[in-house]
Write a protein that holds these residues in place. Structure first.
Motif, short mmCIF file in Angstrom:
data_model
loop_
_atom_site.label_atom_id
_atom_site.label_comp_id
_atom_site.label_asym_id
_atom_site.label_seq_id
_atom_site.Cartn_x
_atom_site.Cartn_y
_atom_site.Cartn_z
N SER A 37 0.92 -1.33 0.00
CA SER A 37 -0.01 -0.02 -0.09
C SER A 37 0.68 1.24 -0.22
N TYR A 158 -2.52 6.70 -0.42
CA TYR A 158 -3.58 6.99 0.49
C TYR A 158 -4.24 8.25 0.61
N THR A 352 -4.00 -0.39 -1.33
CA THR A 352 -4.28 0.50 -0.26
C THR A 352 -5.87 0.39 0.05
#
Length: 382
Positions: A37, A158, A352
């Motif tokens: 991620s 993110y 993610t």
């Protein structure tokens, strides 16, 4: 000798090894998802997550600057610059000007492109592109490089997943939608099941044994059998598709396990405490609130974990009982499915989104795992 008190069984090491293997099998993909991620798309495409902390060799297609940046040095026309972005620490080990020979030259070599000029590329990405005549065209020359890039981690994944303004990509709204579904769908069945479990455990009334048998029988009924009839019932009484419908659906599907688990736990509580409270004049409601509930906290907490994890990870019930054509009530599991359709090649975004989805269950599991163990054993032994 293995049965002598104080000695360990010969199976102790086998148990420990089995537990270690199970922990590794569970931890391996979770850590991989977490590391992926934070990686870029190029890193995920060229190497596994276990190599994330080491320099990676990858092939890239880069370009020199456009011809309109050329300068004239005497009789030569020159374009100079760096193939990498500013601040890059990548180091070129081989390069070429054709996709068929991407490693034709080494750092510092000069490639003779005939009428297109001569190109020299250094290990740090600096290049000199020169020609006897002026460069023409609007785009620079393609350069195929094999470069060793240092480990790189980024928070851009993110930011895109949680802060994206595009409703089809943002997980933030889906996160709060999932909380809106999960919290009431966890609390409501606990409240109902606690009262029902106390009645089945400590109150005498006709048909109690049949009710207990019915609860046990409902444990083995697949929820898929009830989806369509329950949806028709919701539509018939005017609930339709919405949060109320999905709360009631999760409550109905979770009640058999909750009642069975709590009833078995409450039956094992000391009878003397309940009888003494009744002698002192306490009503059933007072006994339930002041004695049974505090003593049954481990069982209540364990079921809350079961119900929370099941509801949080649910997709089927949400698809049936929630309106998601507008995206206003889309839960995280549904959002990930949509990302698979719209961004099937963007593995960094999918990794993610998946880790954001499992982060809350991981926190709940690690914070309350002792109650989870107690809940698994509740009522299994006397």
């Amino acid at each position: 000798m293995d049965n002598i008190a104080g000695t360990k069984s010969s199976l102790t090491w086998a148990v420990h090894i089995s537990v270690a293997i199970l922990v590794a099998l569970w931890l391996f993909p979770t850590v991989g998802l977490f590391v992926s991620s934070f990686r870029t798309a190029d890193q995920i495409a060229t190497s596994g997550w276990w190599k994330a902390l080491f320099p990676q060799e990858q092939n890239e297609v880069l370009r020199t600057a456009a011809p309109d940046t050329q300068v004239q040095e005497g009789t030569l026309y020159v374009i100079e610059g760096n193939l990498f972005e500013t601040g890059s620490e990548s180091e070129i080990s081989a390069w070429g000007t054709s996709s068929r020979e991407i490693s034709a030259y080494g750092p510092g070599d000069t490639a003779d492109l005939g009428e297109d000029g001569r190109l020299t590329v250094m290990a740090d990405g600096n290049y000199r592109y020169e020609n006897d005549t002026a460069f023409e065209g609007r785009r620079g020359e393609r350069v195929f490089v094999t470069a060793t890039a240092p480990p790189e981690f980024t928070l851009d994944n993110y930011r895109q997943v949680l802060l994206s303004e595009d409703a089809t990509d943002s997980m933030a709204k889906a996160f709060f939608n999932t909380l809106t579904v999960t919290i009431p769908a966890t609390i409501i069945p606990i409240l109902i099941a606690a009262f029902a479990a106390y009645a089945l455990a400590w109150m005498d009334f006709p048909g109690r044994a049949l009710l207990i048998a019915a609860v046990v029988g409902l444990l083995v009924v697949p929820l898929q059998l009830a989806l369509i009839p329950l949806l028709k019932l919701h539509l018939g009484i005017g609930i339709g598709k919405g949060y109320l419908g999905v709360w009631l659906a999760h409550t109905g599907f979770g009640l058999p396990l909750a009642i069975y688990l709590l009833r078995n736990y409450m039956v094992g509580l000391p009878r003397d405490i309940i009888e003494n409270a009744r002698v002192d004049g306490a009503s059933d409601f007072q006994i339930f609130v002041k004695i049974i509930l505090p003593l049954s906290f481990p069982a209540l907490a364990s079921f809350a974990i079961f119900q929370f994890l099941w509801t949080w990870n649910d997709l089927l019930v949400a698809l049936v009982f929630l309106i998601d054509s507008t995206g206003e009530t889309t839960v995280m599991t549904r959002q990930i499915v949509e990302l698979l359709g719209t961004r099937g090649g963007n593995w960094e975004i999918l990794a993610t989104a998946a880790f954001v989805s499992i982060s809350v269950p991981l926190i709940v599991f690690f914070a309350m795992q002792k109650y989870l163990v107690r809940g698994m054993l509740a009522g299994s032994v006397k």
